[in-house]
Design a protein around this motif. Sequence first.
Motif, short mmCIF file in Angstrom:
data_model
loop_
_atom_site.label_atom_id
_atom_site.label_comp_id
_atom_site.label_asym_id
_atom_site.label_seq_id
_atom_site.Cartn_x
_atom_site.Cartn_y
_atom_site.Cartn_z
N ARG A 1 13.20 85.05 31.06
CA ARG A 1 14.36 85.14 30.18
C ARG A 1 14.78 86.60 29.97
NH1 ARG A 1 12.72 84.41 25.51
NH2 ARG A 1 14.71 83.92 24.51
N ARG A 2 16.09 86.79 29.66
CA ARG A 2 16.64 88.13 29.39
C ARG A 2 17.35 88.11 28.04
NH1 ARG A 2 18.25 91.27 33.67
NH2 ARG A 2 18.88 92.70 31.99
N ASP B 1 18.09 90.27 25.99
CA ASP B 1 19.05 91.35 25.76
C ASP B 1 20.45 90.98 26.23
OD1 ASP B 1 17.58 91.46 28.29
OD2 ASP B 1 18.89 93.15 28.78
N LEU B 2 20.54 89.98 27.13
CA LEU B 2 21.84 89.55 27.64
C LEU B 2 22.45 88.43 26.83
CD1 LEU B 2 21.06 89.43 31.48
CD2 LEU B 2 22.05 91.32 30.16
N TYR B 3 21.71 87.89 25.86
CA TYR B 3 22.14 86.66 25.19
C TYR B 3 22.62 86.91 23.75
CZ TYR B 3 18.86 85.00 28.82
OH TYR B 3 18.16 84.81 29.98
N LYS B 4 22.94 88.13 23.43
CA LYS B 4 23.27 88.46 22.04
C LYS B 4 24.49 87.69 21.54
CE LYS B 4 21.17 93.02 22.39
NZ LYS B 4 21.41 94.49 22.37
N ASP B 5 25.41 87.33 22.43
CA ASP B 5 26.59 86.59 22.00
C ASP B 5 26.24 85.20 21.45
OD1 ASP B 5 28.15 88.66 22.76
OD2 ASP B 5 28.96 87.74 24.57
#
Length: 281
Positions: A271-272, A274-278
């Motif tokens: 998983r990442r 940091d890319l899922y903040k939205d």
Amino acid sequence: MTADTLTVSCVQFTARDDDKDRNLETCLRLIDRAAAQGGQLVVLPELWTGLGYSGPDCYRAIAEPVPGPTTELLASKAREHGLHIVGSLYAEASGGGHHNLAPLIGPDGKILGSYAKTHLFDAPDRVDIPGGIRESDKVLAGDDLPVFDTELGPLGLTVCSDLRFPEVYRVLTLRGARIVVCASAFLSPRLDHWEFFIRARAAENQIFVVASGQVGTEPVSGIGFVGRSMIADPWGTVVATASDTEGVVTSRLDLGLIETMRNRYPLLDQRRPDLYKDLVS
């Protein structure tokens, strides 16, 4: 049961709005059947004491406190057969109002905890339901996604339309759930959605999803339900499905399959965030 296996049963039937006593009698009889089939975790449908769809206020007559008379009936069955039992019902909320609540009862008859449905079914413009449905007119949404430590392992609870929100199942997985239950009254004719979501939630989180539902048509409101209570494994394979009738479907789960799948394809490690903040904005 060994540490790596668990037998689960899904109970499905049609809960009538006009006969709560009949609903209780049917459910208790099917719990006995599930126990006879070796079930250790028995999952009941959503709102199994009565759906409350046939009028704007009929749910009030169905609702009761938790703990209360109905949970005591379930506690008696849990003690008799050594079961974990979970399903949702209209429950009086502290401070007023009501919840669509799923109490989890352990084999000693004690309520281990409860989950209040968080994603309510508000669909006022559905053309296949005269007048539409707004669940938020009846119940208060829950505000937590608990995972319960049980003798069977960490267990997550969801109710019906929660299934449409992948974030719910991911949070429960990250909190340690290896099995997630879905007590449902999934409306027909959405069979494709029902199976698709169950398999997707299981595969994307590499967990077991055990989903039980109402079946048939509720005679007072005329609203129909998918049924097809279903169990999916961490690969997204359907390992058991109920017929389109009242009954019980039981399956023995190999819990070791969770680690097998995660070792072969470590999705959770990749998983990442940091890319899922939205997702939380």
